[in-house]
Design a protein around this motif. Structure first.
Motif, mmCIF file in Angstrom:
data_model
loop_
_atom_site.group_PDB
_atom_site.id
_atom_site.type_symbol
_atom_site.label_atom_id
_atom_site.label_comp_id
_atom_site.label_asym_id
_atom_site.label_seq_id
_atom_site.Cartn_x
_atom_site.Cartn_y
_atom_site.Cartn_z
ATOM 1 N N ASP A 135 -74.264 -50.605 -63.105
ATOM 2 C CA ASP A 135 -75.384 -50.418 -61.634
ATOM 3 C C ASP A 135 -75.395 -50.164 -60.075
ATOM 4 O OD1 ASP A 135 -76.049 -53.072 -62.273
ATOM 5 O OD2 ASP A 135 -78.219 -52.310 -62.415
ATOM 6 N N GLU A 187 -75.524 -50.236 -56.502
ATOM 7 C CA GLU A 187 -76.145 -49.322 -55.423
ATOM 8 C C GLU A 187 -74.884 -49.005 -54.617
ATOM 9 O OE1 GLU A 187 -79.996 -50.380 -53.473
ATOM 10 O OE2 GLU A 187 -78.781 -51.339 -52.627
ATOM 11 N N THR A 242 -74.801 -47.584 -51.332
ATOM 12 C CA THR A 242 -75.409 -46.309 -49.704
ATOM 13 C C THR A 242 -75.015 -46.411 -48.974
ATOM 14 O OG1 THR A 242 -77.959 -48.510 -50.803
ATOM 15 C CG2 THR A 242 -77.757 -47.802 -48.177
ATOM 16 N N VAL A 262 -72.901 -37.195 -52.619
ATOM 17 C CA VAL A 262 -72.992 -37.898 -53.394
ATOM 18 C C VAL A 262 -72.218 -37.704 -54.534
ATOM 19 C CG1 VAL A 262 -74.920 -37.405 -55.134
ATOM 20 C CG2 VAL A 262 -75.813 -36.827 -53.086
ATOM 21 N N GLY A 281 -69.681 -40.402 -55.112
ATOM 22 C CA GLY A 281 -71.008 -41.911 -56.151
ATOM 23 C C GLY A 281 -71.383 -42.598 -55.212
ATOM 24 N N THR A 325 -75.510 -43.353 -53.666
ATOM 25 C CA THR A 325 -76.654 -43.297 -54.494
ATOM 26 C C THR A 325 -77.955 -43.531 -54.225
ATOM 27 O OG1 THR A 325 -76.959 -46.051 -55.059
ATOM 28 C CG2 THR A 325 -75.364 -44.697 -56.987
ATOM 29 N N ARG A 326 -77.885 -43.509 -52.638
ATOM 30 C CA ARG A 326 -78.835 -44.084 -52.302
ATOM 31 C C ARG A 326 -78.318 -43.785 -49.984
ATOM 32 N NH1 ARG A 326 -82.962 -48.912 -52.561
ATOM 33 N NH2 ARG A 326 -83.653 -48.808 -50.634
ATOM 34 N N LEU A 342 -80.428 -38.551 -55.944
ATOM 35 C CA LEU A 342 -80.124 -39.768 -55.961
ATOM 36 C C LEU A 342 -81.018 -40.628 -56.399
ATOM 37 C CD1 LEU A 342 -80.165 -39.146 -52.011
ATOM 38 C CD2 LEU A 342 -78.610 -39.887 -53.063
ATOM 39 N N LYS A 343 -80.376 -42.162 -56.107
ATOM 40 C CA LYS A 343 -81.338 -43.219 -57.217
ATOM 41 C C LYS A 343 -82.396 -43.544 -55.924
ATOM 42 C CE LYS A 343 -78.421 -45.094 -60.474
ATOM 43 N NZ LYS A 343 -77.472 -46.478 -60.479
#
Length: 384
Positions: free
Chosen positions: A97, A99, A101, A118, A121, A123-124, A161-162
């Protein structure tokens, strides 16, 4: 009582991309105005060389978060970001998981590449809105307009995105309380999962330092903060750090690792690392060579500075970071990340306790509301 031993904290990775289309007058980061084409291929290769040279510092850990900052990382192409992320994954083990950014500007040129980032890879996204007032954006040297900022936020909300973050500044030149609240209300209306809401300060060696604008007085700044805090809380944003508000489950893991005195590898121009060496029972800090020309020179070493954090400085460094968070500070974390007994810290915090800036129990220390407001005063007591 036995002396605590340094334990390996979580490990993050910071990647610095130094180029900007334009240098903002308030910016004191290591950023450089673009002149010609970005040497993307050469820079990515050098970043990965930089990372290889630091792999001994990983000490078997997985990477819990990656932050790609700058400069303006979104000036990179999607292909260059993909190459960078592929190389990182080959060299490091990432948590499932992890993160990841990336900072981005709201301009159309960058926004069109969000989907490519995105795919690589990310995610934020952390999008530098700064203001939704055209006049203020111009004074801040920003090259986007309010509508582009709104479009960037809308586009980010539709991507897989997360999370994403909008950066907004307050205490801007000649800004009234009403104008600051109008800016904040407009950003809240965009419904980002996370808002970084921070005060403009004049930093040395910036254009604003040489020609300072008229900023709001202290009374106005405090009024802006109080009213803005109430607005954010009412809209469902919880303050978890001095300048950070989020919806549930959208805090920045990467920034939390900084504030909790975790470890981080830094690669790229001027990037900083903070590393715990478990076997040697010491903490080191490293800084990489700052200028892109020097960084890309294969004949020069990448490490510009490397030093051990002195034992007498560790307590201050720990609390300087940890007290930014709006939560109790674990005494066990202090012992694990500093290698010092919590009783040592309690003695240094005694003055803050007597001034009612702080409370203490068997397991934690916690700032009082007064302590949060006068954080610098708390830190000053550690230096007495």
């Amino acid at each position: 009582m036995s002396t605590p031993k340094l334990q390996l904290p979580p490990l993050s990775l910071y990647v610095h991309i130094p180029w900007c289309i334009q240098k903002c007058p308030y910016c004191d980061f290591n950023s450089h105005k673009l002149s010609g084409e970005i040497p993307e291929r050469e820079y990515v290769a050098r970043l990965l060389d930089d990372l290889r040279a630091d792999l001994d510092w990983v000490q078997g850990r997985e990477i819990t978060s990656i932050f790609i900052g700058g400069g303006t990382p979104s000036v990179f192409s999607g292909a260059a970001m993909q190459s960078l992320m592929d190389g990182i994954r080959q060299l490091l083990a990432l948590t499932d998981d992890c993160e990841i950014t990336m900072e981005a500007n709201p301009g159309t040129f960058e926004t069109e590449k969000f989907a490519d980032f995105v795919k690589a890879g990310i995610t934020r996204l952390s999008i530098g809105v700064q203001s939704l007032q055209s006049e203020q954006l111009s004074r801040l040297g920003r090259i986007h307009d309010p509508e582009q900022a709104r479009e960037a936020a809308a586009h980010a909300s539709k991507l897989p995105l997360k999370s994403f973050n909008l950066d907004l500044m307050h205490g801007l030149p000649d800004q009234s309380v009403e104008a600051a609240m109008d800016d904040l209300k407009q950003v809240i209306a965009l419904n980002p999962p996370h808002i970084s809401w921070y005060q403009l300060t004049i930093e040395p060696n910036t254009l604003f330092a040489s020609s300072p604008p008229q900023l709001p007085d202290e009374e106005t700044l405090w009024d802006i903060y109080q009213k803005g805090h109430e607005l954010l809380e009412a809209a469902g944003y919880k303050q978890y750090e001095v300048s950070a508000y989020s919806k549930p489950n959208h805090q920045s893991r990467h920034n939390r690792n900084y504030w909790q005195f975790g470890d981080y590898l830094g690669i790229g121009c001027g990037a900083h690392s903070k590393i715990t060496l478990e076997q040697e029972q010491r903490i080191i800090r490293c800084e990489k060579i700052k200028h892109p020309k020097g960084y890309l020179d294969l004949t020069k070493p990448l490490r510009y500075k490397l030093n051990e954090v002195a034992k007498e400085d560790v307590t201050f460094e720990f609390f300087m970071n940890q007290f930014r968070l709006m939560e109790p500070v674990s005494k066990q974390r202090f012992e694990d990340t500093t290698g010092l007994p919590s009783s040592h810290a309690s003695k240094q915090l005694d003055k803050a306790l007597k001034l009612e800036l702080l409370t203490e129990n068997e397991a934690t220390w916690e700032l009082t509301p007064k302590g949060h407001r006068f954080l610098n005063s708390v830190l000053d007591t550690l230096l007495d």
